[in-house]
Design a protein around this motif. Structure first.
Motif, PDB file in Angstrom:
ATOM      1  N   SER A 146       2.928   1.608   6.367  1.00 43.16           N
ATOM      2  CA  SER A 146       2.557   0.136   5.436  1.00 43.16           C
ATOM      3  C   SER A 146       2.167  -0.984   5.619  1.00 43.16           C
ATOM      4  CB  SER A 146       4.724  -0.070   5.196  1.00 43.16           C
ATOM      5  OG  SER A 146       5.133   1.316   5.425  1.00 43.16           O
ATOM      6  N   VAL A 147       2.443  -1.077   6.452  1.00 44.00           N
ATOM      7  CA  VAL A 147       1.220  -2.067   7.232  1.00 44.00           C
ATOM      8  C   VAL A 147      -0.527  -2.240   6.074  1.00 44.00           C
ATOM      9  CG1 VAL A 147       0.569  -4.075   9.138  1.00 44.00           C
ATOM     10  CG2 VAL A 147       2.458  -3.484   8.232  1.00 44.00           C
ATOM     11  N   ALA A 148      -0.194  -0.533   7.115  1.00 46.79           N
ATOM     12  CA  ALA A 148      -1.983  -0.230   7.352  1.00 46.79           C
ATOM     13  C   ALA A 148      -2.351  -0.210   5.952  1.00 46.79           C
ATOM     14  CB  ALA A 148      -2.110   0.871   7.840  1.00 46.79           C
ATOM     15  N   VAL A 149      -0.927   0.681   5.055  1.00 54.80           N
ATOM     16  CA  VAL A 149      -1.774   1.002   3.612  1.00 54.80           C
ATOM     17  C   VAL A 149      -1.498  -0.367   2.664  1.00 54.80           C
ATOM     18  CG1 VAL A 149      -0.331   1.854   1.729  1.00 54.80           C
ATOM     19  CG2 VAL A 149      -0.700   2.835   3.221  1.00 54.80           C
ATOM     20  N   ALA A 150      -1.328  -1.716   2.899  1.00 52.50           N
ATOM     21  CA  ALA A 150      -1.087  -2.605   2.296  1.00 52.50           C
ATOM     22  C   ALA A 150      -2.577  -3.333   2.945  1.00 52.50           C
ATOM     23  CB  ALA A 150       0.249  -3.748   2.808  1.00 52.50           C
ATOM     24  N   LEU A 151      -2.884  -3.367   4.081  1.00 56.17           N
ATOM     25  CA  LEU A 151      -3.804  -4.501   4.102  1.00 56.17           C
ATOM     26  C   LEU A 151      -5.123  -2.515   3.492  1.00 56.17           C
ATOM     27  CD1 LEU A 151      -3.952  -5.084   7.868  1.00 56.17           C
ATOM     28  CD2 LEU A 151      -3.840  -5.798   6.214  1.00 56.17           C
TER      29      LEU A 151
ATOM     30  N   ARG B  26      -8.301  -4.390   0.494  1.00 56.73           N
ATOM     31  CA  ARG B  26      -9.335  -3.675   0.909  1.00 56.73           C
ATOM     32  C   ARG B  26     -10.553  -3.260   0.308  1.00 56.73           C
ATOM     33  NH1 ARG B  26      -7.856  -3.199   6.560  1.00 56.73           N
ATOM     34  NH2 ARG B  26      -7.963  -5.151   7.450  1.00 56.73           N
ATOM     35  N   LEU B  27     -10.089  -1.750  -0.500  1.00 62.53           N
ATOM     36  CA  LEU B  27      -9.761  -1.494  -1.896  1.00 62.53           C
ATOM     37  C   LEU B  27     -10.135  -2.045  -2.749  1.00 62.53           C
ATOM     38  CD1 LEU B  27      -8.879   2.089  -1.918  1.00 62.53           C
ATOM     39  CD2 LEU B  27     -10.740   1.747  -1.077  1.00 62.53           C
ATOM     40  N   ALA B  28      -9.044  -2.451  -2.878  1.00 60.47           N
ATOM     41  CA  ALA B  28      -8.682  -2.995  -4.433  1.00 60.47           C
ATOM     42  C   ALA B  28     -10.582  -4.385  -4.596  1.00 60.47           C
ATOM     43  CB  ALA B  28      -7.940  -4.235  -4.860  1.00 60.47           C
ATOM     44  N   ARG B  29     -11.076  -5.035  -3.732  1.00 58.97           N
ATOM     45  CA  ARG B  29     -11.692  -5.809  -3.495  1.00 58.97           C
ATOM     46  C   ARG B  29     -13.031  -5.381  -3.240  1.00 58.97           C
ATOM     47  NH1 ARG B  29      -9.594 -10.645   1.963  1.00 58.97           N
ATOM     48  NH2 ARG B  29      -8.598 -11.320   0.413  1.00 58.97           N
TER      49      ARG B  29
ATOM     50  N   LYS C 264      -3.380  -0.365 -12.274  1.00 58.83           N
ATOM     51  CA  LYS C 264      -4.324   0.226 -11.565  1.00 58.83           C
ATOM     52  C   LYS C 264      -3.824  -0.256 -10.074  1.00 58.83           C
ATOM     53  CE  LYS C 264      -5.952  -5.022 -13.428  1.00 58.83           C
ATOM     54  NZ  LYS C 264      -6.534  -5.471 -14.109  1.00 58.83           N
ATOM     55  N   GLU C 265      -3.405  -1.696 -10.163  1.00 60.78           N
ATOM     56  CA  GLU C 265      -2.455  -1.838  -8.766  1.00 60.78           C
ATOM     57  C   GLU C 265      -1.873  -0.074  -8.151  1.00 60.78           C
ATOM     58  OE1 GLU C 265      -2.598  -5.059 -11.400  1.00 60.78           O
ATOM     59  OE2 GLU C 265      -2.024  -3.389 -11.131  1.00 60.78           O
ATOM     60  N   SER C 266      -0.818   0.391  -9.011  1.00 61.23           N
ATOM     61  CA  SER C 266      -0.861   1.334  -8.489  1.00 61.23           C
ATOM     62  C   SER C 266      -1.200   2.200  -7.797  1.00 61.23           C
ATOM     63  CB  SER C 266       0.077   2.479  -9.045  1.00 61.23           C
ATOM     64  OG  SER C 266       0.836   1.410  -9.699  1.00 61.23           O
ATOM     65  N   VAL C 267      -3.113   2.953  -8.832  1.00 65.41           N
ATOM     66  CA  VAL C 267      -3.558   3.400  -8.296  1.00 65.41           C
ATOM     67  C   VAL C 267      -4.392   3.343  -7.252  1.00 65.41           C
ATOM     68  CG1 VAL C 267      -6.348   4.381  -8.825  1.00 65.41           C
ATOM     69  CG2 VAL C 267      -4.350   4.163 -10.666  1.00 65.41           C
ATOM     70  N   VAL C 268      -4.827   1.775  -6.525  1.00 70.56           N
ATOM     71  CA  VAL C 268      -4.923   1.172  -5.464  1.00 70.56           C
ATOM     72  C   VAL C 268      -4.266   1.447  -4.373  1.00 70.56           C
ATOM     73  CG1 VAL C 268      -5.510  -0.796  -3.968  1.00 70.56           C
ATOM     74  CG2 VAL C 268      -6.734  -0.658  -6.663  1.00 70.56           C
ATOM     75  N   VAL C 269      -2.981   1.565  -4.408  1.00 67.37           N
ATOM     76  CA  VAL C 269      -2.235   1.761  -3.297  1.00 67.37           C
ATOM     77  C   VAL C 269      -1.649   3.145  -2.758  1.00 67.37           C
ATOM     78  CG1 VAL C 269       0.258   1.530  -2.372  1.00 67.37           C
ATOM     79  CG2 VAL C 269      -0.626  -0.028  -3.506  1.00 67.37           C
ATOM     80  N   THR C 270      -1.784   4.581  -3.821  1.00 68.95           N
ATOM     81  CA  THR C 270      -2.065   5.291  -4.069  1.00 68.95           C
ATOM     82  C   THR C 270      -3.297   5.940  -3.623  1.00 68.95           C
ATOM     83  OG1 THR C 270      -0.442   6.179  -6.396  1.00 68.95           O
ATOM     84  CG2 THR C 270      -1.745   8.017  -4.973  1.00 68.95           C
ATOM     85  N   CYS C 271      -4.493   5.746  -3.371  1.00 65.93           N
ATOM     86  CA  CYS C 271      -5.520   6.086  -2.669  1.00 65.93           C
ATOM     87  C   CYS C 271      -4.893   5.524  -1.260  1.00 65.93           C
ATOM     88  CB  CYS C 271      -6.499   5.368  -3.708  1.00 65.93           C
ATOM     89  SG  CYS C 271      -7.058   5.568  -5.157  1.00 65.93           S
ATOM     90  N   ALA C 272      -4.866   4.441  -1.304  1.00 71.15           N
ATOM     91  CA  ALA C 272      -4.891   3.745  -0.111  1.00 71.15           C
ATOM     92  C   ALA C 272      -3.740   4.497   1.614  1.00 71.15           C
ATOM     93  CB  ALA C 272      -4.379   1.707  -0.285  1.00 71.15           C
ATOM     94  N   ASP C 273      -2.608   5.016   0.577  1.00 71.36           N
ATOM     95  CA  ASP C 273      -2.026   5.914   0.824  1.00 71.36           C
ATOM     96  C   ASP C 273      -2.610   6.715   1.478  1.00 71.36           C
ATOM     97  OD1 ASP C 273       0.813   6.765   2.151  1.00 71.36           O
ATOM     98  OD2 ASP C 273       0.868   7.819   0.145  1.00 71.36           O
TER      99      ASP C 273
END
Length: 162
Positions: free
Chosen positions: A38-43, A47-50, A126-135
């Motif tokens: 979960s921490v890795a996905v948050a970080l 990074r992806l959004a930036r 868009k936040e959901s898309v970013v987290v889905t990709c990060a996951d």
């Protein structure tokens, strides 16, 4: 603000919570715990959004990412209550997160939709898309690291050199 500062600014209450501490004992992918994932996905989400230059709700992004797998059980244990874990854990995580932390609509959508495309309803924000990709990125790394370092693989590699 650095990635770590953002993590603590928006998710510090979650990271310090007793229920989130339980995630340190729950296995996730390979040898990774649910907490570490979960921490890795948050970080990774930050990074992806930036990197993409997206204007996002940073608080919702961080909180949704930290809670996306907040299902609070060991899915590797055989139990009818969590059969077909991949299909149903997102809803369980969302319900648990709502109960323990309260969620805004973006956070709820991040958690509930992070298993797209396995769960067919796509993310709404868009936040959901970013987290889905990060996951997906983090899960792939975690599983690959486990496969790459497994004793069986090391043994096969050793045999192939002879």
């Amino acid at each position: 603000m650095t990635d770590q500062e953002m993590l603590w600014e928006y998710g510090g209450d979650i990271l310090r919570s007793p229920t989130m501490a339980r995630e340190r004992e729950i296995p996730q992918h390979g040898s990774t715990t649910c907490f570490d994932h979960s921490v890795a996905v948050a970080l990774c989400s930050i990074r992806l959004a930036r990197k993409w230059g997206w204007d996002v709700d940073w608080r919702s992004l961080v909180r949704g990412a930290l809670l996306h797998d907040y299902f609070l059980y060991n899915w590797r244990e055989h139990n009818d209550d969590h059969r077909l874990h991949g299909f149903y854990h997102a809803r369980r995580a969302m319900e648990n997160a709502e109960r323990d932390f309260g969620l805004n609509p973006i956070e709820a959508n991040i958690i509930h939709r992070h298993m797209f495309p396995l769960n067919p309803t796509p993310p709404k924000y868009k936040e959901s898309v970013v987290v889905t990709c990060a996951d997906k990125i983090c899960a792939t790394r975690e599983v690959w690291d486990c496969v790459r370092t497994s004793p069986a693989r090391k043994f096969r590699t050793l045999l192939s050199r002879k």
